[in-house]
Design an enzyme around this catalytic site. Structure first.
Site, PDB file in Angstrom:
ATOM      1  N   HIS A   1       8.023   6.523  10.238  1.00  0.00           N
ATOM      2  CA  HIS A   1       7.216   6.414   9.030  1.00  0.00           C
ATOM      3  C   HIS A   1       6.370   7.693   8.988  1.00  0.00           C
ATOM      4  CE1 HIS A   1       5.083   4.981   5.725  1.00  0.00           C
ATOM      5  NE2 HIS A   1       4.609   3.839   6.161  1.00  0.00           N
TER       6      HIS A   1
ATOM      7  N   ARG B   1      12.137   3.343   1.205  1.00  0.00           N
ATOM      8  CA  ARG B   1      11.824   2.476   2.353  1.00  0.00           C
ATOM      9  C   ARG B   1      12.974   1.503   2.511  1.00  0.00           C
ATOM     10  NH1 ARG B   1       6.482  -0.776   3.909  1.00  0.00           N
ATOM     11  NH2 ARG B   1       6.019   1.342   4.597  1.00  0.00           N
TER      12      ARG B   1
ATOM     13  N   ARG C   1       0.796  -1.225   0.000  1.00  0.00           N
ATOM     14  CA  ARG C   1       0.000   0.000   0.000  1.00  0.00           C
ATOM     15  C   ARG C   1       0.825   1.269   0.000  1.00  0.00           C
ATOM     16  NH1 ARG C   1      -4.139  -0.925   4.221  1.00  0.00           N
ATOM     17  NH2 ARG C   1      -3.928  -3.066   3.527  1.00  0.00           N
ATOM     18  N   THR C   2       1.911   1.301   0.754  1.00  0.00           N
ATOM     19  CA  THR C   2       2.702   2.530   0.771  1.00  0.00           C
ATOM     20  C   THR C   2       3.268   2.800  -0.619  1.00  0.00           C
ATOM     21  OG1 THR C   2       3.270   2.057   3.053  1.00  0.00           O
ATOM     22  CG2 THR C   2       4.558   3.738   1.962  1.00  0.00           C
TER      23      THR C   2
ATOM     24  N   LYS D   1      23.416  -7.792  -6.346  1.00  0.00           N
ATOM     25  CA  LYS D   1      24.717  -7.955  -7.005  1.00  0.00           C
ATOM     26  C   LYS D   1      25.832  -7.347  -6.176  1.00  0.00           C
ATOM     27  CE  LYS D   1      22.339  -7.621 -11.408  1.00  0.00           C
ATOM     28  NZ  LYS D   1      21.919  -6.581 -12.364  1.00  0.00           N
TER      29      LYS D   1
END
Lengths: 428, 265
Positions: free
Chosen positions: B86, B58, B8-9, B36
């Protein structure tokens, strides 16, 4: 020339707790005479150093330095470490065995000694690990290693969680008259932690270890030392809570000494601020109350030794989110200026400082240095305790520049370092 | 840049950007160069060289957004870093509360559940604590950060006491993926003591609203019936406000950027 006469000096005598204005004579590498005032006669064929009233003290003996040979020479070599140490007024380093691989066999120790002989200017006393691979399962060949020159045995920050293994290693070490150095922490509480529990770490959302984990680890270790009678040094006491059991053990007469790193004496958890990874050390920085308590313990002699806990980490290991970043800080060159903060703030006087930096570590290792006494090795430093500067980490001699004091205003400059009466560094 | 999975974010930010006419590029870092061996900072510098106006980040480590912001020239929006913060979630929660309650002061706000591992809780405590609200934290002591009582909040380990007279009940997801194991005995016991059901909710004010940052674990921290109860639950409205808040943030941050040409010499 190994003969030198220092005149017009402020002699920092850690043993007598005095700072008289006087002179000191080194002959054939050893301290021959010293006294207050001016020398009555000038001996012939001798270098004369006018100290201009600056401080003359025994060279620093630093227990617990990490030189990254073998394994990670790109982080620190014996050559770079020795240059940094000279500039920092350190004349003897006692190296940690937490290299890759660990120093756990006489052959590995032989390598270290060979490298140190070849590349280092200063005195290097190597330590070996207490258990093979520092894995905490089988003890190393303590007798062979001790006879090959290991001055102490330690698994560094790896705590031996199996008490039976630890007890046996301590008991065996005692039979070899070997000094064991331990890290007081409860190992399971420490897993995954990056900061000390408290309001700050909670706000920052960092995984934490309670400050009391140090006391828990220490209490166990003290009981095992009592059982085994081993000769023991605690590498770092950083919390107020751990001072109580230490005091009790002292009163009981156990053969223990305790140390603390310069970072825990001069910084606290708030210095981490916005996840500054150069402030990530092991154990993590503590609260201001703990810092003050530990400084007082150094003043009162409960904590014997201040060390740099020099731990080079390259940029790549530090340029990461705080939790993922490596622990440790370089400190050979900042040990003295940072320690002098405690002097300038009035917390400790100079003889007390050098008792913890030079005298006590030398005593602990039974080397005839770290003090002003006739016959002692002429490892001497001359420094200006007031010289102000702003530290630029890029000027450090260590290969890695991970110092928490970058950009800090510091005071104290080493003017000269003499090893056995021979001038090895000049910092005019 | 999402270094941690999010539905959702991520969708909310993407939609917000698109509604404002931005060119949105979604980078799911778990699948990309991080695998990598590229470091966070190198990834940031690479993206920075492409001159984005905004980076939305995030990351599972606390402080990662801060670290990135030091290395790039554009604005960085923290879409959640570790257990730390947040902020956009707290802003959308505040907006939702204000719409429903008509004010953002003098409210009793109960935040319930896994506070220790929750960045949503930290941001909400900071934001809602600034506007004269009483904030209560309710949860088992194993899921409370240490010295939490020094933050100017009231701490409860019992839902009945903590929910008394509450205007806002904010449930947190029980972060199963963050559990090292052993914080609570079982999900069943957790629901029994801390799951929001009608009985526990009856201690709050009659017009209390129920919030959840999502995704929900029905039957663990919240009874499905409450989540769907339109008289109490504002969970969908939170999602709706999320897009609005993120549009506002992106708009403000890009507005403040100076795109004017340098003056002619």
């Amino acid at each position: 020339m190994t003969d030198a006469l220092f005149t017009n000096a402020r002699l920092i005598d850690p043993e007598r707790g005095e700072t008289p204005h006087g002179w000191l004579l080194v002959r054939q590498g050893k301290i021959a005479d010293y006294n207050a005032g001016d020398p009555e006669s000038l001996p012939a064929s001798c270098e004369i150093i006018d100290c201009e009233g600056l401080c003359l003290s025994p060279g620093i003996v630093d227990i617990g330095v990490k030189v990254c040979e073998p394994g990670e020479r790109h982080k620190e070599s014996y050559q770079s470490a020795s240059l940094a140490a000279l500039k920092g007024g350190i004349t003897t380093i006692v190296t940690r065995p937490d290299t890759v691989p660990a120093i756990d066999t006489p052959e590995a120790l032989e390598f270290v000694k060979r490298r140190a002989d070849k590349a280092s200017v200063i005195n290097v006393l190597p330590m070996a690990s207490l258990t093979k691979g520092r894995a905490g399962q089988e003890m190393t060949e303590i007798g062979l290693l001790a006879d090959s020159g290991a001055v102490a045995f330690t698994d560094c920050d790896h705590v031996i969680s199996d008490s039976r293994v630890f007890l046996r290693a301590l008991t065996y070490a005692k039979s070899c008259d070997a000094l064991v150095i331990g890290h007081p922490q409860d190992p399971s509480l420490t897993v995954g932690s990056a900061a000390t529990s408290g309001k700050f770490a909670s706000l920052k959302g960092l995984p934490t270890v309670p400050a009391l984990a140090e006391r828990m680890g220490l209490e166990r270790d003290l009981i095992l030392i009592e059982l085994s009678g081993a000769d023991y040094h605690i590498d770092q006491i950083t919390t107020a809570a751990a001072l109580l059991p230490l005091q009790r053990a002292r009163e009981k007469g156990l053969r223990i000494t305790a140390g603390v790193s310069i970072h825990h004496l001069t910084l606290n958890e708030f210095d981490i601020a916005n996840y500054r990874t150069f402030f990530k050390v092991k154990p993590p920085l503590r609260s201001e109350d703990d810092r003050v308590a530990v400084v007082e313990a150094v003043r009162d002699g409960l904590i014997d030794i201040i060390s740099s806990m020099h731990t080079p980490q390259d940029e790549e290991s530090k340029r990461l989110p705080f939790v993922d970043a490596a622990s440790g800080a370089v400190a050979l060159q900042t040990l003295l200026p940072a320690s002098l903060r405690l002097y300038h703030s009035g917390a400790l006087d100079l003889p007390t400082l050098f008792r913890a930096l030079s005298l006590n570590p030398a005593k602990r290792l039974q080397i005839n240095a770290g003090r002003f006494a006739v016959g002692a090795i002429g490892d001497i430093i001359l420094f200006d305790p007031d010289y102000p500067f702003v530290l630029n980490r890029q000027t450090l001699k260590s290969k890695c520049k991970n110092t928490p004091f970058d950009g800090h205003k510091l005071q104290g400059k080493v003017i000269g370092t003499w090893l056995s009466g021979r001038r090895a560094y000049s910092g005019t | 840049m999402f270094f941690e999975t999010s539905t959702r974010t991520q969708a909310s930010f993407e939609l917000a950007g698109k509604r404002l006419g931005a060119d949105v590029i979604n980078l799911l870092m778990q699948a990309s160069s991080i695998r990598k061996g590229e470091t966070l900072i190198d990834t940031a510098l690479t993206l920075n060289a492409m001159h984005p106006d905004l980076l939305v980040v995030r990351h599972p480590s606390s402080g990662a957004a801060d670290l990135l912001a030091q290395k790039v020239n554009c604005s960085v929006i923290n879409a959640g870093d570790g257990h730390h913060e947040h902020p956009t979630q707290a802003l959308l929660d505040a907006l939702t509360i204000r719409r429903r309650k008509g004010r953002l002061q003098r409210l009793i706000i109960a935040i319930c559940g896994d506070i220790a591992h929750s960045r949503v809780a930290r941001s909400n405590i900071l934001l809602l604590g600034k506007t004269e609200n009483r904030i209560r934290l309710i949860g088992p002591a194993t899921l409370m950060p240490s010295k939490i009582d020094e933050w100017g909040v009231e701490v409860y380990d019992d839902m009945t006491d903590g929910l008394k007279e509450a205007d806002v009940v904010m449930m947190l997801r029980l972060q199963k993926e963050r559990m090292d194991g052993g914080f609570i005995p079982s999900e069943r016991e957790y629901f029994y003591r801390y799951g929001l059901d009608l009985t526990k909710l009856s201690h709050a004010k009659d017009d209390a609203i129920v919030m959840h940052p999502g995704p929900m674990n029905r039957g663990i921290e919240i009874d499905g019936a409450i989540a769907d109860d339109i008289n109490h639950s504002v969970i969908e409205e939170q999602v709706e406000m999320g897009v609005a808040i993120r549009m506002a943030i992106m708009h403000l941050l890009t507005q403040s950027q100076d795109h004017s040409d340098p003056p002619l010499a």
